[in-house]
Write a protein that holds these residues in place. Structure first.
Motif, short mmCIF file in Angstrom:
data_model
loop_
_atom_site.label_atom_id
_atom_site.label_comp_id
_atom_site.label_asym_id
_atom_site.label_seq_id
_atom_site.Cartn_x
_atom_site.Cartn_y
_atom_site.Cartn_z
N PRO A 26 38.63 -82.03 -19.78
CA PRO A 26 38.64 -82.57 -21.14
C PRO A 26 38.27 -81.54 -22.19
O PRO A 26 38.66 -81.67 -23.36
CB PRO A 26 37.60 -83.69 -21.08
CG PRO A 26 37.52 -84.07 -19.64
CD PRO A 26 37.75 -82.79 -18.88
N ALA A 27 37.52 -80.51 -21.80
CA ALA A 27 37.15 -79.48 -22.77
C ALA A 27 38.38 -78.82 -23.36
O ALA A 27 38.37 -78.37 -24.52
CB ALA A 27 36.25 -78.44 -22.10
N GLY A 28 39.46 -78.75 -22.58
CA GLY A 28 40.70 -78.18 -23.09
C GLY A 28 41.26 -78.98 -24.24
O GLY A 28 41.76 -78.42 -25.23
N LEU A 85 41.75 -77.69 -28.13
CA LEU A 85 43.02 -77.77 -28.86
C LEU A 85 42.84 -78.49 -30.18
O LEU A 85 43.40 -78.08 -31.21
CB LEU A 85 44.07 -78.51 -28.01
CG LEU A 85 44.65 -77.74 -26.84
CD1 LEU A 85 45.58 -78.65 -26.02
CD2 LEU A 85 45.41 -76.51 -27.30
N MET A 86 42.04 -79.54 -30.19
CA MET A 86 41.80 -80.26 -31.43
C MET A 86 41.11 -79.39 -32.46
O MET A 86 41.38 -79.47 -33.67
CB MET A 86 40.96 -81.50 -31.17
CG MET A 86 41.66 -82.58 -30.35
SD MET A 86 43.25 -83.16 -31.04
CE MET A 86 44.43 -82.20 -30.06
N GLU A 87 40.26 -78.48 -32.00
CA GLU A 87 39.58 -77.58 -32.92
C GLU A 87 40.57 -76.64 -33.60
O GLU A 87 40.35 -76.22 -34.74
CB GLU A 87 38.53 -76.75 -32.17
CG GLU A 87 37.31 -77.55 -31.75
CD GLU A 87 36.30 -76.70 -30.99
OE1 GLU A 87 36.59 -75.48 -30.82
OE2 GLU A 87 35.27 -77.24 -30.57
N GLN A 88 41.67 -76.35 -32.92
CA GLN A 88 42.67 -75.46 -33.50
C GLN A 88 43.39 -76.12 -34.67
O GLN A 88 44.01 -75.45 -35.49
CB GLN A 88 43.71 -75.08 -32.44
CG GLN A 88 43.13 -74.31 -31.27
CD GLN A 88 42.50 -73.00 -31.67
OE1 GLN A 88 43.02 -72.29 -32.53
NE2 GLN A 88 41.38 -72.67 -31.05
N GLN A 89 43.30 -77.44 -34.77
CA GLN A 89 43.96 -78.15 -35.86
C GLN A 89 43.12 -78.16 -37.13
O GLN A 89 43.60 -78.51 -38.20
CB GLN A 89 44.25 -79.61 -35.45
CG GLN A 89 45.29 -79.74 -34.37
CD GLN A 89 45.57 -81.20 -34.03
OE1 GLN A 89 44.67 -82.03 -34.02
NE2 GLN A 89 46.81 -81.50 -33.75
N GLN A 90 41.87 -77.79 -36.97
CA GLN A 90 40.96 -77.84 -38.13
C GLN A 90 41.30 -76.73 -39.13
O GLN A 90 41.68 -75.65 -38.75
CB GLN A 90 39.51 -77.67 -37.65
CG GLN A 90 39.08 -78.71 -36.63
CD GLN A 90 39.29 -80.14 -37.09
OE1 GLN A 90 38.98 -80.45 -38.24
NE2 GLN A 90 39.78 -81.00 -36.21
N ALA A 140 43.20 -73.13 -23.55
CA ALA A 140 42.80 -74.53 -23.72
C ALA A 140 43.87 -75.47 -23.16
O ALA A 140 43.55 -76.47 -22.49
CB ALA A 140 42.54 -74.83 -25.19
N TRP A 141 45.12 -75.16 -23.45
CA TRP A 141 46.24 -75.96 -22.93
C TRP A 141 46.22 -75.99 -21.41
O TRP A 141 46.37 -77.04 -20.78
CB TRP A 141 47.56 -75.38 -23.44
CG TRP A 141 48.78 -76.10 -22.96
CD1 TRP A 141 49.40 -77.15 -23.57
CD2 TRP A 141 49.52 -75.83 -21.76
NE1 TRP A 141 50.48 -77.56 -22.82
CE2 TRP A 141 50.57 -76.77 -21.71
CE3 TRP A 141 49.39 -74.90 -20.73
CZ2 TRP A 141 51.49 -76.78 -20.66
CZ3 TRP A 141 50.30 -74.92 -19.68
CH2 TRP A 141 51.34 -75.86 -19.65
#
Length: 205
Positions: A194-196, A200-205, A184-185
């Protein structure tokens, strides 16, 4: 246990070549083991150096204080002094690291210095261009690969215009991120996808 990555400092240091790598190492966000890595700078002396961008940076320690077994990796950014005697201490330290099976990552002019020192003669590698390395008269031209970054037996090499690929290879070697996080990075910073970012934001959930 905290591991230290050592970033080499010298005059004419190419500011744009190491930023992604250092930011990713020092920023614990998204990492497998947050806070387990830190970057320390190392110079030939403790005198301030001046980068290509005009920044003055003071090294944290000197090369003669640095022992390979105290380090997770030595990063050698590009510079304009790679083909002078001033850079010899850094190629000497790179050889010491590789002989001790501690990884080295070199980009742009630093690859030219390693080629001159014979450190690319028996490892698959890359650089700014095949012609760039051929000018130094090294013996490893058959192992050159026209790729942004290449890793072989503890040595990472990269083109000076591929800092994101350079950082990814460093992250892979240091095993900082889970594969999906690193993908993703890379999608975000290399492909500008932008999908990356959303991944990454999903990994914060």
């Amino acid at each position: 246990m905290m591991r230290t990555v050592h970033l080499a400092l010298y005059d004419t240091l190419a500011d744009w070549e190491y930023g992604y790598a250092v930011a990713g190492i020092n920023d614990p966000e998204f990492q497998k083991n947050p806070g387990s890595l830190a970057v320390t700078t190392v110079g030939a002396t403790r005198d301030p150096i001046t980068t290509r961008g005009g920044l003055r940076i003071i090294p944290d320690l000197t090369l003669d204080e640095l022992r390979p077994h105290d380090s997770a990796m030595l990063i050698l950014p590009g510079n304009d002094i790679w083909n002078t005697d001033a850079y010899a201490p850094f190629t000497g330290k790179a050889r010491e690291f590789l002989d001790a099976d501690v990884p080295v990552a070199a980009i742009c002019g630093a690859t030219g210095a390693l080629a001159s020192a014979g450190l690319l003669d028996d490892r698959t590698h890359t650089s700014n261009a095949a012609e760039f390395l051929e000018e130094v008269g090294y013996g490893g031209s058959a192992l050159y690969r026209d790729e942004p970054a290449v890793a072989d037996r503890g040595l990472i090499t990269a083109s000076g215009v591929a800092p994101v690929h350079f950082a990814r290879a460093i992250f892979e070697r240091l095993d900082i991120y889970e594969p999906e996080v690193l993908d993703a990075w890379f999608a975000l910073y290399a492909d500008r996808n932008p999908a990356g970012f959303y991944a990454l934001m999903e990994q914060q959930q």
